[in-house]
Design a protein around this motif. Structure first.
Motif, PDB file in Angstrom:
ATOM      1  N   ALA A 128      41.682  48.585  47.447  1.00  0.00           N
ATOM      2  CA  ALA A 128      41.547  47.368  48.250  1.00  0.00           C
ATOM      3  C   ALA A 128      40.094  46.946  48.413  1.00  0.00           C
ATOM      4  CB  ALA A 128      42.212  47.553  49.608  1.00  0.00           C
ATOM      5  N   TRP A 129      39.232  47.883  48.819  1.00  0.00           N
ATOM      6  CA  TRP A 129      37.863  47.499  49.145  1.00  0.00           C
ATOM      7  C   TRP A 129      37.059  47.127  47.906  1.00  0.00           C
ATOM      8  CZ3 TRP A 129      33.178  49.596  47.696  1.00  0.00           C
ATOM      9  CH2 TRP A 129      33.194  50.873  47.095  1.00  0.00           C
ATOM     10  N   THR A 130      37.330  47.763  46.765  1.00  0.00           N
ATOM     11  CA  THR A 130      36.602  47.394  45.557  1.00  0.00           C
ATOM     12  C   THR A 130      37.075  46.029  45.037  1.00  0.00           C
ATOM     13  OG1 THR A 130      38.166  48.578  44.109  1.00  0.00           O
ATOM     14  CG2 THR A 130      36.243  49.791  44.918  1.00  0.00           C
ATOM     15  N   SER A 131      38.368  45.748  45.207  1.00  0.00           N
ATOM     16  CA  SER A 131      38.888  44.445  44.794  1.00  0.00           C
ATOM     17  C   SER A 131      38.313  43.335  45.668  1.00  0.00           C
ATOM     18  CB  SER A 131      40.418  44.433  44.870  1.00  0.00           C
ATOM     19  OG  SER A 131      40.986  45.312  43.924  1.00  0.00           O
ATOM     20  N   LEU A 132      38.243  43.589  46.986  1.00  0.00           N
ATOM     21  CA  LEU A 132      37.675  42.603  47.899  1.00  0.00           C
ATOM     22  C   LEU A 132      36.200  42.351  47.584  1.00  0.00           C
ATOM     23  CD1 LEU A 132      39.263  43.785  51.274  1.00  0.00           C
ATOM     24  CD2 LEU A 132      39.795  41.681  50.051  1.00  0.00           C
ATOM     25  N   SER A 133      35.470  43.426  47.318  1.00  0.00           N
ATOM     26  CA  SER A 133      34.046  43.294  47.002  1.00  0.00           C
ATOM     27  C   SER A 133      33.833  42.536  45.695  1.00  0.00           C
ATOM     28  CB  SER A 133      33.396  44.681  46.910  1.00  0.00           C
ATOM     29  OG  SER A 133      33.520  45.385  48.128  1.00  0.00           O
ATOM     30  N   ALA A 134      34.632  42.862  44.701  1.00  0.00           N
ATOM     31  CA  ALA A 134      34.520  42.183  43.408  1.00  0.00           C
ATOM     32  C   ALA A 134      34.900  40.712  43.533  1.00  0.00           C
ATOM     33  CB  ALA A 134      35.409  42.875  42.372  1.00  0.00           C
ATOM     34  N   GLY A 135      35.915  40.438  44.348  1.00  0.00           N
ATOM     35  CA  GLY A 135      36.332  39.053  44.559  1.00  0.00           C
ATOM     36  C   GLY A 135      35.226  38.238  45.211  1.00  0.00           C
ATOM     37  N   ALA A 136      34.573  38.811  46.220  1.00  0.00           N
ATOM     38  CA  ALA A 136      33.492  38.105  46.898  1.00  0.00           C
ATOM     39  C   ALA A 136      32.308  37.895  45.961  1.00  0.00           C
ATOM     40  CB  ALA A 136      33.049  38.890  48.132  1.00  0.00           C
ATOM     41  N   ALA A 137      31.937  38.940  45.205  1.00  0.00           N
ATOM     42  CA  ALA A 137      30.788  38.848  44.306  1.00  0.00           C
ATOM     43  C   ALA A 137      31.028  37.829  43.191  1.00  0.00           C
ATOM     44  CB  ALA A 137      30.487  40.222  43.697  1.00  0.00           C
ATOM     45  N   SER A 138      32.206  37.864  42.585  1.00  0.00           N
ATOM     46  CA  SER A 138      32.507  36.905  41.512  1.00  0.00           C
ATOM     47  C   SER A 138      32.604  35.485  42.063  1.00  0.00           C
ATOM     48  CB  SER A 138      33.811  37.288  40.799  1.00  0.00           C
ATOM     49  OG  SER A 138      34.916  37.242  41.687  1.00  0.00           O
ATOM     50  N   GLY A 139      33.041  35.361  43.313  1.00  0.00           N
ATOM     51  CA  GLY A 139      33.101  34.053  43.949  1.00  0.00           C
ATOM     52  C   GLY A 139      31.724  33.456  44.161  1.00  0.00           C
ATOM     53  N   MET A 198      28.747  29.254  48.621  1.00  0.00           N
ATOM     54  CA  MET A 198      28.860  30.703  48.446  1.00  0.00           C
ATOM     55  C   MET A 198      29.751  31.306  49.515  1.00  0.00           C
ATOM     56  SD  MET A 198      24.842  31.405  47.464  1.00  0.00           S
ATOM     57  CE  MET A 198      24.952  33.197  47.593  1.00  0.00           C
ATOM     58  N   LEU A 199      29.595  30.833  50.756  1.00  0.00           N
ATOM     59  CA  LEU A 199      30.428  31.327  51.849  1.00  0.00           C
ATOM     60  C   LEU A 199      31.893  30.988  51.598  1.00  0.00           C
ATOM     61  CD1 LEU A 199      30.791  32.521  54.717  1.00  0.00           C
ATOM     62  CD2 LEU A 199      30.346  30.216  55.611  1.00  0.00           C
ATOM     63  N   ARG A 200      32.158  29.725  51.236  1.00  0.00           N
ATOM     64  CA  ARG A 200      33.528  29.273  51.011  1.00  0.00           C
ATOM     65  C   ARG A 200      34.195  30.022  49.865  1.00  0.00           C
ATOM     66  NH1 ARG A 200      35.767  26.088  47.134  1.00  0.00           N
ATOM     67  NH2 ARG A 200      37.583  24.793  47.687  1.00  0.00           N
ATOM     68  N   THR A 201      33.498  30.071  48.733  1.00  0.00           N
ATOM     69  CA  THR A 201      34.090  30.677  47.545  1.00  0.00           C
ATOM     70  C   THR A 201      34.227  32.184  47.696  1.00  0.00           C
ATOM     71  OG1 THR A 201      33.023  28.942  46.244  1.00  0.00           O
ATOM     72  CG2 THR A 201      33.976  30.782  45.039  1.00  0.00           C
ATOM     73  N   ALA A 202      33.260  32.804  48.376  1.00  0.00           N
ATOM     74  CA  ALA A 202      33.366  34.248  48.618  1.00  0.00           C
ATOM     75  C   ALA A 202      34.581  34.557  49.487  1.00  0.00           C
ATOM     76  CB  ALA A 202      32.089  34.766  49.272  1.00  0.00           C
ATOM     77  N   MET A 203      34.796  33.738  50.513  1.00  0.00           N
ATOM     78  CA  MET A 203      35.941  33.960  51.402  1.00  0.00           C
ATOM     79  C   MET A 203      37.255  33.762  50.653  1.00  0.00           C
ATOM     80  SD  MET A 203      34.568  32.166  54.914  1.00  0.00           S
ATOM     81  CE  MET A 203      36.036  32.575  55.877  1.00  0.00           C
ATOM     82  N   GLY A 204      37.306  32.706  49.819  1.00  0.00           N
ATOM     83  CA  GLY A 204      38.520  32.460  49.053  1.00  0.00           C
ATOM     84  C   GLY A 204      38.755  33.524  47.999  1.00  0.00           C
ATOM     85  N   SER A 205      37.701  33.884  47.272  1.00  0.00           N
ATOM     86  CA  SER A 205      37.831  34.878  46.210  1.00  0.00           C
ATOM     87  C   SER A 205      38.093  36.272  46.757  1.00  0.00           C
ATOM     88  CB  SER A 205      36.557  34.897  45.353  1.00  0.00           C
ATOM     89  OG  SER A 205      36.354  33.647  44.735  1.00  0.00           O
ATOM     90  N   THR A 206      37.607  36.533  47.979  1.00  0.00           N
ATOM     91  CA  THR A 206      37.829  37.833  48.599  1.00  0.00           C
ATOM     92  C   THR A 206      39.310  38.119  48.762  1.00  0.00           C
ATOM     93  OG1 THR A 206      35.712  37.801  49.763  1.00  0.00           O
ATOM     94  CG2 THR A 206      37.418  39.213  50.679  1.00  0.00           C
ATOM     95  N   VAL A 207      40.094  37.078  49.005  1.00  0.00           N
ATOM     96  CA  VAL A 207      41.522  37.298  49.247  1.00  0.00           C
ATOM     97  C   VAL A 207      42.412  36.871  48.090  1.00  0.00           C
ATOM     98  CG1 VAL A 207      41.261  37.104  51.745  1.00  0.00           C
ATOM     99  CG2 VAL A 207      41.816  35.068  50.415  1.00  0.00           C
ATOM    100  N   GLN A 208      41.954  35.951  47.221  1.00  0.00           N
ATOM    101  CA  GLN A 208      42.852  35.391  46.204  1.00  0.00           C
ATOM    102  C   GLN A 208      43.407  36.441  45.242  1.00  0.00           C
ATOM    103  OE1 GLN A 208      41.441  32.955  42.838  1.00  0.00           O
ATOM    104  NE2 GLN A 208      42.875  31.362  43.520  1.00  0.00           N
ATOM    105  N   LEU A 209      42.530  37.065  44.477  1.00  0.00           N
ATOM    106  CA  LEU A 209      42.994  38.034  43.494  1.00  0.00           C
ATOM    107  C   LEU A 209      43.527  39.317  44.136  1.00  0.00           C
ATOM    108  CD1 LEU A 209      40.284  37.444  40.769  1.00  0.00           C
ATOM    109  CD2 LEU A 209      42.708  36.899  40.601  1.00  0.00           C
ATOM    110  N   PRO A 210      42.868  39.857  45.178  1.00  0.00           N
ATOM    111  CA  PRO A 210      43.441  41.027  45.843  1.00  0.00           C
ATOM    112  C   PRO A 210      44.832  40.757  46.434  1.00  0.00           C
ATOM    113  CG  PRO A 210      41.129  40.854  46.395  1.00  0.00           C
ATOM    114  CD  PRO A 210      41.495  39.593  45.663  1.00  0.00           C
TER     115      PRO A 210
END
Length: 335
Positions: A128-139, A198-210
């Motif tokens: 979970a935490w690595t997916s969330l981190s990767a989602g935020a970073a890629s976002g 960056m804030l918007r996309t990180a928040m969206g990407s943090t949850v989308q793929l995970p």
């Protein structure tokens, strides 16, 4: 193994109904920093405004909303501006989606694998935490690549000669917009709102793929086999999560993009900068409009983001699987 192509999946998002995005953008700006409570705006030391008690609405801005709902916004846009109004910013939207989602989806797996490896997990493990981190970073990466186009897209969609809301920017095309922005603010003008993006996309990407991966795992445990049904259900759940988490940041982003030092308000008068940064925007919005101000345009956003997420993730799923099958088949021939 090289990464599967992701740009095709990224580009599909811009193909879904554009009118919903135009409605979302205008609703987020409608009644900006207006409240029934007395509010006073005075010049700040940085050229923006500070909110104090004493007056209603922004300086010179007419009181009362222009639109009552997403449907009302679509009706008025169609009535006064026709199909061109409903499709405003289409060219910028297509290019932006390729830049944003192509890089965001493309960087997710490599970043997740690197984080897993650095943390001592297997590269292909789902944590979970690595997916969330990767989602935020890629976002964040996607937001940086797509920022100039999103800036232009938001301003083009907000413009209306008949029912103006927020600051008004009349651009003829994406290239014309770039020229106007660079001439007025320099090259740094194209980076306006990048922190909010960056804030918007990180928040969206943090949850989308995970959220998508989590839903697939849960559905598998319930006995649902791999296939279109699982992908549709998982991606729809992901869309709901994205909208709930990302909406406040999305409102802040729209407002940050729309403002400019020499911008003109809907009443035709100069308005300047209203916010210092996205956090300041969220605070002032909450201070004047309450939490509901953060969630303006949610209906239009959800109606757009849910099918967009479904199309993007399902397309990405099939592209990825097809790519892997091709690589496996190619490796088998070599053996």
């Amino acid at each position: 193994m090289s990464n599967p192509p992701r740009l095709s999946a990224g580009g599909t998002r811009a193909s879904t109904p554009r009118g919903l995005l135009v409605a979302k953008t205008r609703l987020q700006l409608d009644g900006e920093l207006q409240s029934r409570k007395p509010v006073k705006f005075v010049p700040s030391s940085v050229g923006g405004v500070e909110i104090l008690a004493g007056a209603t609405g922004a300086p010179g801005k007419p009181a009362g909303p222009v639109y009552t709902s997403a449907l009302d916004c679509l009706k008025k846009t169609w009535k006064f501006e026709g199909i061109r109004g409903v499709q405003r910013g289409l060219g910028a939207a297509y290019t932006y989606q390729v830049a944003l989602n192509g890089s965001r989806l493309g960087f997710f797996e490599p970043i997740r694998r690197q984080i897993n490896t650095a943390a001592g997990y297997g590269a292909d493990e789902t944590r979970a935490w690595t997916s969330l981190s990767a989602g935020a970073a890629s976002g964040v990466v996607g937001a940086i690549f797509g920022n100039p186009l999103f800036l232009v897209k938001a301003r083009m969609q907000a413009y209306s000669a008949h029912n103006p809301v927020g600051a008004q920017h009349n651009y003829k095309s994406v290239f014309h917009a770039f020229g106007v922005i660079i001439k007025a603010d320099g090259i740094k003008g194209l980076a306006r709102g990048v922190d909010a993006a960056m804030l918007r996309t990180a928040m969206g990407s943090t949850v989308q793929l995970p959220a998508y991966n989590l839903a697939k795992v849960e559905l598998s445990e319930l006995g649902l086999k791999d296939g279109i049904a699982k992908y549709l259900l998982s991606s729809f759940f992901s869309g709901l999560c994205v909208c709930a988490v990302m909406q406040p940041a999305d409102t802040a982003l729209t407002r940050m993009y729309n403002q400019a030092p020499n911008s003109i308000g809907p009443d035709g008068k100069p308005r300047g900068l209203l916010y210092k940064n996205p956090i300041d925007c969220l605070y002032k919005t909450w201070q004047v409009e309450g939490v509901r101000g953060w969630y303006k345009g949610t209906t239009a956003h959800l109606a757009r983001i849910a099918p967009h997420t479904v199309v993007t993730l399902v397309a990405n799923e099939f592209i990825t699987r097809h790519w892997i099958e091709m690589k496996v088949a190619s490796a088998a021939k070599l053996d």
